[in-house]
Scaffold this motif. Structure first.
Motif, PDB file in Angstrom:
ATOM      1  N   MET A   1      20.402  27.679 -13.823  1.00  0.00           N
ATOM      2  CA  MET A   1      20.292  27.316 -12.418  1.00  0.00           C
ATOM      3  C   MET A   1      20.831  28.480 -11.579  1.00  0.00           C
ATOM      4  O   MET A   1      22.031  28.592 -11.360  1.00  0.00           O
ATOM      5  CB  MET A   1      21.071  26.027 -12.133  1.00  0.00           C
ATOM      6  N   LYS A   2      19.934  29.351 -11.181  1.00  0.00           N
ATOM      7  CA  LYS A   2      20.340  30.549 -10.452  1.00  0.00           C
ATOM      8  C   LYS A   2      20.487  30.311  -8.955  1.00  0.00           C
ATOM      9  O   LYS A   2      21.196  31.039  -8.265  1.00  0.00           O
ATOM     10  CB  LYS A   2      19.315  31.664 -10.675  1.00  0.00           C
ATOM     11  N   ASP A   3      19.798  29.291  -8.459  1.00  0.00           N
ATOM     12  CA  ASP A   3      19.721  29.062  -7.020  1.00  0.00           C
ATOM     13  C   ASP A   3      20.199  27.648  -6.709  1.00  0.00           C
ATOM     14  O   ASP A   3      19.738  26.681  -7.318  1.00  0.00           O
ATOM     15  CB  ASP A   3      18.270  29.243  -6.564  1.00  0.00           C
ATOM     16  N   PHE A   4      21.130  27.520  -5.763  1.00  0.00           N
ATOM     17  CA  PHE A   4      21.682  26.211  -5.412  1.00  0.00           C
ATOM     18  C   PHE A   4      21.054  25.622  -4.145  1.00  0.00           C
ATOM     19  O   PHE A   4      21.425  24.526  -3.739  1.00  0.00           O
ATOM     20  CB  PHE A   4      23.199  26.312  -5.227  1.00  0.00           C
ATOM     21  N   ASN A   5      20.120  26.329  -3.545  1.00  0.00           N
ATOM     22  CA  ASN A   5      19.506  25.849  -2.315  1.00  0.00           C
ATOM     23  C   ASN A   5      18.762  24.539  -2.550  1.00  0.00           C
ATOM     24  O   ASN A   5      17.939  24.424  -3.470  1.00  0.00           O
ATOM     25  CB  ASN A   5      18.524  26.897  -1.775  1.00  0.00           C
ATOM     26  N   PRO A 226      41.772  29.425  -4.170  1.00  0.00           N
ATOM     27  CA  PRO A 226      40.705  28.473  -4.480  1.00  0.00           C
ATOM     28  C   PRO A 226      39.316  29.054  -4.254  1.00  0.00           C
ATOM     29  O   PRO A 226      38.376  28.735  -4.991  1.00  0.00           O
ATOM     30  CB  PRO A 226      40.989  27.309  -3.524  1.00  0.00           C
ATOM     31  N   GLU A 227      39.197  29.902  -3.244  1.00  0.00           N
ATOM     32  CA  GLU A 227      37.900  30.522  -2.942  1.00  0.00           C
ATOM     33  C   GLU A 227      37.457  31.445  -4.086  1.00  0.00           C
ATOM     34  O   GLU A 227      36.270  31.462  -4.467  1.00  0.00           O
ATOM     35  CB  GLU A 227      37.980  31.303  -1.636  1.00  0.00           C
ATOM     36  N   GLN A 228      38.409  32.207  -4.627  1.00  0.00           N
ATOM     37  CA  GLN A 228      38.079  33.065  -5.758  1.00  0.00           C
ATOM     38  C   GLN A 228      37.709  32.231  -6.982  1.00  0.00           C
ATOM     39  O   GLN A 228      36.780  32.566  -7.719  1.00  0.00           O
ATOM     40  CB  GLN A 228      39.275  33.968  -6.087  1.00  0.00           C
ATOM     41  N   ALA A 229      38.451  31.137  -7.176  1.00  0.00           N
ATOM     42  CA  ALA A 229      38.165  30.247  -8.309  1.00  0.00           C
ATOM     43  C   ALA A 229      36.773  29.645  -8.188  1.00  0.00           C
ATOM     44  O   ALA A 229      36.009  29.606  -9.164  1.00  0.00           O
ATOM     45  CB  ALA A 229      39.222  29.152  -8.380  1.00  0.00           C
ATOM     46  N   ALA A 230      36.437  29.166  -6.994  1.00  0.00           N
ATOM     47  CA  ALA A 230      35.121  28.552  -6.785  1.00  0.00           C
ATOM     48  C   ALA A 230      34.000  29.560  -7.030  1.00  0.00           C
ATOM     49  O   ALA A 230      32.987  29.224  -7.661  1.00  0.00           O
ATOM     50  CB  ALA A 230      35.031  27.992  -5.365  1.00  0.00           C
ATOM     51  N   ALA A 231      34.173  30.777  -6.554  1.00  0.00           N
ATOM     52  CA  ALA A 231      33.149  31.811  -6.751  1.00  0.00           C
ATOM     53  C   ALA A 231      32.962  32.108  -8.238  1.00  0.00           C
ATOM     54  O   ALA A 231      31.832  32.302  -8.713  1.00  0.00           O
ATOM     55  CB  ALA A 231      33.535  33.081  -5.997  1.00  0.00           C
ATOM     56  N   THR A 232      34.062  32.140  -8.981  1.00  0.00           N
ATOM     57  CA  THR A 232      33.985  32.391 -10.420  1.00  0.00           C
ATOM     58  C   THR A 232      33.258  31.250 -11.130  1.00  0.00           C
ATOM     59  O   THR A 232      32.441  31.473 -12.032  1.00  0.00           O
ATOM     60  CB  THR A 232      35.393  32.557 -11.010  1.00  0.00           C
ATOM     61  N   ILE A 233      33.557  30.022 -10.725  1.00  0.00           N
ATOM     62  CA  ILE A 233      32.897  28.858 -11.328  1.00  0.00           C
ATOM     63  C   ILE A 233      31.391  28.902 -11.080  1.00  0.00           C
ATOM     64  O   ILE A 233      30.579  28.713 -11.999  1.00  0.00           O
ATOM     65  CB  ILE A 233      33.498  27.551 -10.788  1.00  0.00           C
ATOM     66  N   LEU A 234      30.989  29.134  -9.840  1.00  0.00           N
ATOM     67  CA  LEU A 234      29.560  29.145  -9.514  1.00  0.00           C
ATOM     68  C   LEU A 234      28.838  30.290 -10.220  1.00  0.00           C
ATOM     69  O   LEU A 234      27.685  30.131 -10.652  1.00  0.00           O
ATOM     70  CB  LEU A 234      29.369  29.237  -8.001  1.00  0.00           C
ATOM     71  N   ASN A 235      29.512  31.417 -10.363  1.00  0.00           N
ATOM     72  CA  ASN A 235      28.922  32.528 -11.111  1.00  0.00           C
ATOM     73  C   ASN A 235      28.750  32.143 -12.576  1.00  0.00           C
ATOM     74  O   ASN A 235      27.741  32.480 -13.213  1.00  0.00           O
ATOM     75  CB  ASN A 235      29.800  33.764 -10.992  1.00  0.00           C
ATOM     76  N   GLY A 236      29.732  31.408 -13.105  1.00  0.00           N
ATOM     77  CA  GLY A 236      29.626  30.943 -14.487  1.00  0.00           C
ATOM     78  C   GLY A 236      28.478  29.972 -14.685  1.00  0.00           C
ATOM     79  O   GLY A 236      27.793  29.998 -15.711  1.00  0.00           O
ATOM     80  N   VAL A 237      28.245  29.105 -13.690  1.00  0.00           N
ATOM     81  CA  VAL A 237      27.122  28.172 -13.763  1.00  0.00           C
ATOM     82  C   VAL A 237      25.808  28.944 -13.744  1.00  0.00           C
ATOM     83  O   VAL A 237      24.888  28.654 -14.523  1.00  0.00           O
ATOM     84  CB  VAL A 237      27.169  27.159 -12.605  1.00  0.00           C
ATOM     85  N   ARG A 238      25.705  29.929 -12.880  1.00  0.00           N
ATOM     86  CA  ARG A 238      24.479  30.736 -12.805  1.00  0.00           C
ATOM     87  C   ARG A 238      24.169  31.406 -14.143  1.00  0.00           C
ATOM     88  O   ARG A 238      23.009  31.586 -14.503  1.00  0.00           O
ATOM     89  CB  ARG A 238      24.624  31.810 -11.718  1.00  0.00           C
ATOM     90  N   HIS A 239      25.218  31.804 -14.845  1.00  0.00           N
ATOM     91  CA  HIS A 239      25.023  32.473 -16.132  1.00  0.00           C
ATOM     92  C   HIS A 239      25.125  31.509 -17.317  1.00  0.00           C
ATOM     93  O   HIS A 239      25.154  31.941 -18.472  1.00  0.00           O
ATOM     94  CB  HIS A 239      26.041  33.605 -16.286  1.00  0.00           C
ATOM     95  N   ASN A 240      25.211  30.208 -17.008  1.00  0.00           N
ATOM     96  CA  ASN A 240      25.233  29.166 -18.037  1.00  0.00           C
ATOM     97  C   ASN A 240      26.324  29.411 -19.080  1.00  0.00           C
ATOM     98  O   ASN A 240      26.102  29.253 -20.291  1.00  0.00           O
ATOM     99  CB  ASN A 240      23.866  29.056 -18.725  1.00  0.00           C
ATOM    100  N   LYS A 241      27.505  29.781 -18.630  1.00  0.00           N
ATOM    101  CA  LYS A 241      28.607  30.068 -19.548  1.00  0.00           C
ATOM    102  C   LYS A 241      29.159  28.780 -20.150  1.00  0.00           C
ATOM    103  O   LYS A 241      29.268  27.761 -19.480  1.00  0.00           O
ATOM    104  CB  LYS A 241      29.723  30.814 -18.811  1.00  0.00           C
TER     105      LYS A 241
END
Length: 279
Positions: A1-5, A226-241
């Motif tokens: 899931m690369k796009d959350f729009n 928290p902002e850095q944490a959220a960005a890391t999480i969403l990046n992980g979702v994009r890369h299906n980690k």
């Protein structure tokens, strides 16, 4: 899931900390949101701010330890949006006490939120995720889901359980060739109020510190926003980690546990003894 729009994201514990930051960043990417928190005033405030910026948001009070309430909430989200793509099981609490001192009431309180809340959120929404074109479950464990530390036995138990539950689910979904995936998140020290809101008991015979000083020392390790944490999480979702580590401390502890899977306990205990001596 690369796009959350135009995706639909469910976030528990969205009234503050990582949950709020996830809501803000997903809203900025055009995601539709279902936010919940035990603190209704807090989650309504987050939702109001995002609506003012043009986001589509529903906000509800939710006790994640209440199974029936969680399933009713899933029905409500489905009725509102028709589908769900992302579920962030983020709500959590903290407890500082030794095994000997700990009451069963405190232990059950911890497990009901930090573990069973994750289970309920996963199982309540998994059928809806499978109905969508793509879905992802994001379960928040902890640095303490990688290693154990003194006075955190209940928290360790819950977060280790989240890790095992999520890793098993990931493999099951892959064996099914499912359109749904999942990730387990292990944050290190995040600048939130979790320590301030914790149930803290007198563990000075272990730490050498009273409750207030213990919290102050603990918060010195809160280096990631928290902002850095959220960005890391969403990046992980994009890369299906499979595993998402947040912060240099989480990476360091992960290496320590892999290198010294049993001996790390001696390292931690020695460090605790030195802290107690200094105190």
């Amino acid at each position: 899931m690369k796009d959350f729009n135009q995706r639909v994201a469910v976030i528990t514990g969205a009234g503050s900390g990582i949950g709020r930051a996830l809501a803000q960043q997903l809203a900025a990417e055009g995601c539709r949101l279902a936010l919940s928190d035990i603190n209704q005033e807090a989650v309504e405030s987050v939702a109001a701010d995002l609506r003012n910026k043009g986001a589509q948001v529903m906000a509800d009070r939710l006790d994640v330890s209440d199974r029936e309430a969680f399933y009713a909430y899933a029905d409500k989200v489905a009725a509102e949006y028709g589908s769900v793509n992302l579920v962030f099981n983020n709500a959590g609490v903290a407890l500082g006490v030794t095994v000997e001192q700990m009451s069963y009431e405190d232990f059950e309180w911890m497990m009901s939120i930090n573990f069973w809340g994750v289970v309920y959120g996963t199982k309540a929404f998994l059928p809806l995720l499978k109905q969508a074109d793509a879905g992802h479950v994001i379960n928040i464990s902890s640095l303490f889901g990688l290693v154990a530390v003194p006075t955190q036995s209940a928290y360790n138990a819950a977060k280790f359980a989240v890790r095992g539950f999520t890793e098993s689910l990931r493999m099951e979904l892959e064996l099914e060739n499912s359109n749904v995936s999942c990730s387990c998140v292990h944050p290190g020290g995040i600048k939130t109020n979790i320590a301030r809101n914790a149930r803290m008991h007198d563990v000075s015979h272990i730490t050498g510190l009273d409750s207030e000083r213990s919290i102050n020392e603990f918060e010195k390790f809160f280096r990631t926003t928290p902002e850095q944490a959220a960005a890391t999480i969403l990046n992980g979702v994009r890369h299906n980690k499979r595993r998402i580590l947040i912060g240099s401390d989480a990476y360091a502890i992960d290496v320590l546990q892999r290198a010294l899977p049993a001996l790390y306990q001696r390292v931690v205990a020695t460090g605790q003894k030195l802290q107690r001596k200094r105190a």
